[in-house]
Design an enzyme around this catalytic site. Structure first.
Site, PDB file in Angstrom:
ATOM      1  N   GLU A   5       0.848  -1.181   0.000  1.00 45.93           N
ATOM      2  CA  GLU A   5       0.000   0.000   0.000  1.00 45.93           C
ATOM      3  C   GLU A   5       0.887   1.235   0.000  1.00 45.93           C
ATOM      4  OE1 GLU A   5      -2.859  -0.231   3.168  1.00 45.93           O
ATOM      5  OE2 GLU A   5      -3.750  -2.093   2.404  1.00 45.93           O
ATOM      6  N   PRO A   6       0.325   2.430  -0.219  1.00 44.76           N
ATOM      7  CA  PRO A   6       1.169   3.625  -0.274  1.00 44.76           C
ATOM      8  C   PRO A   6       2.042   3.828   0.964  1.00 44.76           C
ATOM      9  CG  PRO A   6      -1.005   4.121  -1.138  1.00 44.76           C
ATOM     10  CD  PRO A   6      -1.064   2.721  -0.589  1.00 44.76           C
ATOM     11  N   SER A  55       7.362  -3.404   3.227  1.00 46.00           N
ATOM     12  CA  SER A  55       7.874  -4.586   3.916  1.00 46.00           C
ATOM     13  C   SER A  55       7.062  -4.936   5.161  1.00 46.00           C
ATOM     14  CB  SER A  55       9.346  -4.368   4.302  1.00 46.00           C
ATOM     15  OG  SER A  55      10.145  -4.172   3.155  1.00 46.00           O
ATOM     16  N   ILE A  87      32.985  -3.107 -18.501  1.00 49.67           N
ATOM     17  CA  ILE A  87      33.725  -3.703 -19.617  1.00 49.67           C
ATOM     18  C   ILE A  87      33.351  -3.017 -20.936  1.00 49.67           C
ATOM     19  CG2 ILE A  87      33.899  -5.822 -21.016  1.00 49.67           C
ATOM     20  CD1 ILE A  87      33.821  -7.384 -18.340  1.00 49.67           C
ATOM     21  N   GLU A 130       9.714  -8.353  -4.069  1.00 51.67           N
ATOM     22  CA  GLU A 130       9.452  -9.510  -3.192  1.00 51.67           C
ATOM     23  C   GLU A 130      10.269  -9.448  -1.901  1.00 51.67           C
ATOM     24  OE1 GLU A 130       6.995 -10.917  -4.009  1.00 51.67           O
ATOM     25  OE2 GLU A 130       6.849 -11.271  -6.152  1.00 51.67           O
ATOM     26  N   THR A 172      13.066  -6.540   0.267  1.00 57.53           N
ATOM     27  CA  THR A 172      14.412  -6.003   0.121  1.00 57.53           C
ATOM     28  C   THR A 172      15.465  -6.982   0.655  1.00 57.53           C
ATOM     29  OG1 THR A 172      14.363  -4.978   2.302  1.00 57.53           O
ATOM     30  CG2 THR A 172      13.512  -3.666   0.455  1.00 57.53           C
ATOM     31  N   SER A 173      16.717  -6.685   0.370  1.00 55.05           N
ATOM     32  CA  SER A 173      17.797  -7.537   0.891  1.00 55.05           C
ATOM     33  C   SER A 173      17.789  -7.568   2.413  1.00 55.05           C
ATOM     34  CB  SER A 173      19.153  -7.021   0.380  1.00 55.05           C
ATOM     35  OG  SER A 173      19.277  -7.226  -1.007  1.00 55.05           O
TER      36      SER A 173
END
Length: 398
Positions: free
Chosen positions: A131-132, A136, A352, A378, A380-381
């Site tokens: 939701e806004p 988490s 590179i 899905e 955060t870390s």
């Protein structure tokens, strides 16, 4: 052909599916991804091809018209699609999660009515928890469903719906008053059915428009406003008797989603490596190909090693779920490592390429904008580390 990210122990059917999807990605996705992504254009032709291949029914049981394949097959297909263009995998991700939720937790009526049409792609699924003011912290959701006789009235605002517009059924987590001691026991999942499109797509249910994003273009991300949406109690996932089980149902689906994000990260990493290793052998500096310079060769070695590690964790998490075992820690580990490594591998590929990597003519520019999403999607870390540490402390409790 490729040495990296091979999966041992696959069946002939799985190998055939993956070969078909890889060929589809090479011929139908990669050649068009740059143009579609820069235009933020919905990939209708690609989606039609996926329908013809039966990919929308990949994990749906054969009795409902699907292919009845495993989570591992699904994850490896997502890896191949993401190698082509991450947005394509995003289109099927929430669809797979909703199909999984209905298959695992739905009532007999919900399965019979929705799964056959989901298998063909006629009905597509979206998944809504955020939701806004709530990401988490799922316990902080404010959207509610209030009983009114044998029906429920839903009000609130949901956020970050992938496939929010083109979906026809949205698995939606809201608060309900069930009298449970825990806030998590006072949440229920409703299957909200609507017409595809923007605006008021069902009475009281509005999809305002698409959210503009840095990357992850082509697939729409939307809000969803619920203003007096009235549904029968049979719209509760699993039926009225599953009232108050929504949080636990959604967490089951999120484990599938985390394997998916890990697979997406692996796919992008593989593509970034392919671009980097090709460029490093073609571009010459100081009289020799870039790949002959030890500094670049070492980058390629580290990139390949990270891809192998991420792929192995992703496969392990998928196989545990397929075996009916709990995989919250393993899925969290796979999502954490794969997404973080993806960001690193893509950045090394960008380095590179040098100045050319900053040009929109080169594919690596797009990957640089897509990879950061996987650090957030899905969970955060930091959320993954919380899940992993809690699981490990429980296992190793003194």
């Amino acid at each position: 052909m490729a040495r990296l990210a091979q999966t041992p122990g696959l069946t002939d059917v799985q190998r055939s599916i993956l070969e078909t999807v890889r060929e589809f990605a090479d011929k139908e996705i990669i050649p068009h991804a740059q143009r579609l992504e820069h235009a933020d254009e919905y990939p209708t032709d690609i989606l039609d091809g996926m329908r013809e291949m039966g990919l929308f029914g990949l994990t749906i049981a054969e009795e409902y018209g699907g292919l009845g394949e495993s989570l591992l097959t699904y994850a490896l297909v997502v890896e191949e699609l993401s190698r082509g263009w991450m947005s394509i995998s995003g289109i099927v991700n929430t669809h797979f999660i909703v199909a999984y939720l209905i298959s695992q937790h739905g009532s007999a009526e919900q399965k019979a009515r929705l799964l056959p049409r989901m298998a063909t792609g006629e009905v597509r699924g979206a998944f809504s928890m955020s939701e806004p003011e709530c990401g988490s912290d799922v316990s902080a959701i404010k959207s509610r469903a209030v009983r009114d006789g044998d029906r429920y009235v839903l009000n609130g605002q949901k956020m970050w719906l992938t496939n929010g517009a083109y979906s026809s059924v949205v698995a939606t987590l809201v608060k309900t008053d069930t009298g449970a001691d825990s806030v998590y026991g006072n949440m229920s999942t409703f299957l909200l059915e609507k017409e595809p499109g923007f605006g008021e797509t069902a009475p009281g249910l509005t999809i305002p428009g698409r959210i503009e994003k840095m990357g992850y273009k082509g697939v729409e991300t939307t809000e969803m406003v619920l203003d007096g949406v009235t549904v029968p109690e049979t719209a509760i996932l699993g039926g009225p008797e599953r009232l108050g089980r929504g949080f636990y149902q959604m967490m089951d689906g999120i484990e599938v989603g985390r394997v998916n994000v890990a697979a997406r990260a692996c796919g992008i990493s593989i593509r970034a490596f392919e671009l980097a290793v090709a460029y490093a052998q073609q571009r010459r500096t100081f009289g020799q190909p870039l790949a002959k310079h030890q500094a670049v060769a070492f980058k390629l070695a580290e990139m390949g090693t990270k891809i192998e590690a991420a792929h192995a964790l992703m496969v392990n998490a998928a196989r545990l779920k397929d075996a009916g075992q709990r995989n919250d820690v393993e899925a969290g580990m796979a999502k954490l490592l794969a997404s973080e490594y993806c960001a690193e591998v893509v950045q090394e590929a960008f380095r590179i390429h040098g100045g050319y990597g900053y040009s929109k003519e080169y594919e690596i520019e797009r990957l640089m904008r897509e990879a950061p999403f996987l650090l957030i999607g899905e969970g955060t870390s930091e959320i993954q580390k919380t899940i992993i540490s809690r699981g490990l402390l429980k296992e190793y409790k003194l």
